[in-house]
Scaffold this motif. Structure first.
Motif, short mmCIF file in Angstrom:
data_model
loop_
_atom_site.label_atom_id
_atom_site.label_comp_id
_atom_site.label_asym_id
_atom_site.label_seq_id
_atom_site.Cartn_x
_atom_site.Cartn_y
_atom_site.Cartn_z
N PRO A 62 0.83 -1.21 0.00
CA PRO A 62 0.00 0.00 0.00
C PRO A 62 0.86 1.25 0.00
O PRO A 62 1.98 1.25 0.53
N ALA A 63 0.33 2.32 -0.58
CA ALA A 63 1.08 3.57 -0.69
C ALA A 63 1.52 4.08 0.68
O ALA A 63 2.64 4.58 0.84
N ARG A 64 0.66 3.93 1.69
CA ARG A 64 1.02 4.44 3.02
C ARG A 64 2.25 3.73 3.59
O ARG A 64 3.03 4.33 4.34
N GLU A 65 2.42 2.45 3.25
CA GLU A 65 3.60 1.70 3.70
C GLU A 65 4.82 2.10 2.89
O GLU A 65 5.93 2.18 3.43
N HIS A 67 5.50 4.99 1.61
CA HIS A 67 5.97 6.32 2.01
C HIS A 67 6.83 6.29 3.27
O HIS A 67 7.53 7.26 3.56
N ARG A 68 6.79 5.21 4.01
CA ARG A 68 7.59 5.10 5.23
C ARG A 68 9.05 4.78 4.95
O ARG A 68 9.89 4.86 5.85
#
Length: 222
Positions: A62-65, A67-68
């Motif tokens: 997922p994009a949120r992962e 970005h980390r």
């Protein structure tokens, strides 16, 4: 002066050979816009592979992962999304090439590419024409990590709208285990019964997971 056949062949084959010789990190670096020769600390690819473990898991993340990971910004996330979509479309084109059952392995390969690494359940219906060729794909439901609500009459309604003669049901198990649950079995029976009223054949229900793919027909569940 026109290039000779040997030179044209060399110009065609050399890029393929160079690409095949790249390791996963170098290949991913180039796809993301970084030179393969860049120092490891300057390659987001290294961090992505270290975090997710493989190219497939990176593309499914997922994009949120994403970005980390240090060095991963909107441009990198967009490139990964485009690469993932290209993979989906290549797999789908192979699935479209043949009718069932000769194209069954390509169809299974496509749905595995599409769903196996997702972290939430998705339920798809693949609609087939009278020659058992794939003519449409619909996302029937999207849910949580272990449930996606499915309404049999909506599946059948859509099959009639696209003039399908048959369908294949597909959903994923983010848990990694493809074994059908009682709820999976129950909803499949309801869809098969609803489809039969309109002379629609449900060829199979596939459950896709990281640990494999389960076929209701092979398991004797339909």
């Amino acid at each position: 002066m026109r290039p000779t056949p040997d030179r044209r062949r060399k110009e065609t084959e050399e890029p393929i050979a160079r690409a095949a010789a790249l390791d996963d990190a170098a290949l991913l670096s180039i796809l993301l816009g970084s030179p393969a020769a860049a120092p490891p600390q300057d390659r987001p690819a290294r961090g992505l592979l270290a975090r997710f473990g493989s190219l497939g898991e990176v593309l499914a993340a997922p994009a949120r992962e994403l970005h980390r990971i240090e060095g991963v910004g909107p441009e990198v996330v967009e490139r990964l999304a485009l690469t993932r979509e290209l993979g989906f479309r290549l797999a789908r084109s192979r699935a479209l090439a043949d009718s069932l059952p000769s194209g069954w392995s390509a169809l299974v390969g496509y749905v595995r590419t599409r769903l196996a690494s997702l972290t939430r359940e998705r339920f798809l219906a693949l609609f087939l024409d009278a020659d058992d060729r794939l003519v449409a794909e619909e996302l029937v439901a999207e849910g949580t990590v272990d449930h996606a609500p499915v309404y049999p009459r909506e599946v059948v309604r859509r099959a009639l709208e696209v003039s399908a003669s048959g369908l294949v049901l597909v959903h994923n198990h983010p848990s990694g285990d493809p074994a059908p649950s009682r709820a999976d079995i129950a909803v499949t029976r309801l869809i098969v019964e609803a489809a039969a009223v309109f002379d629609l054949r449900v060829h199979d229900h596939l459950i896709v997971a990281r640990e494999g793919t389960a076929s209701f027909r092979a398991l004797g569940l339909m």
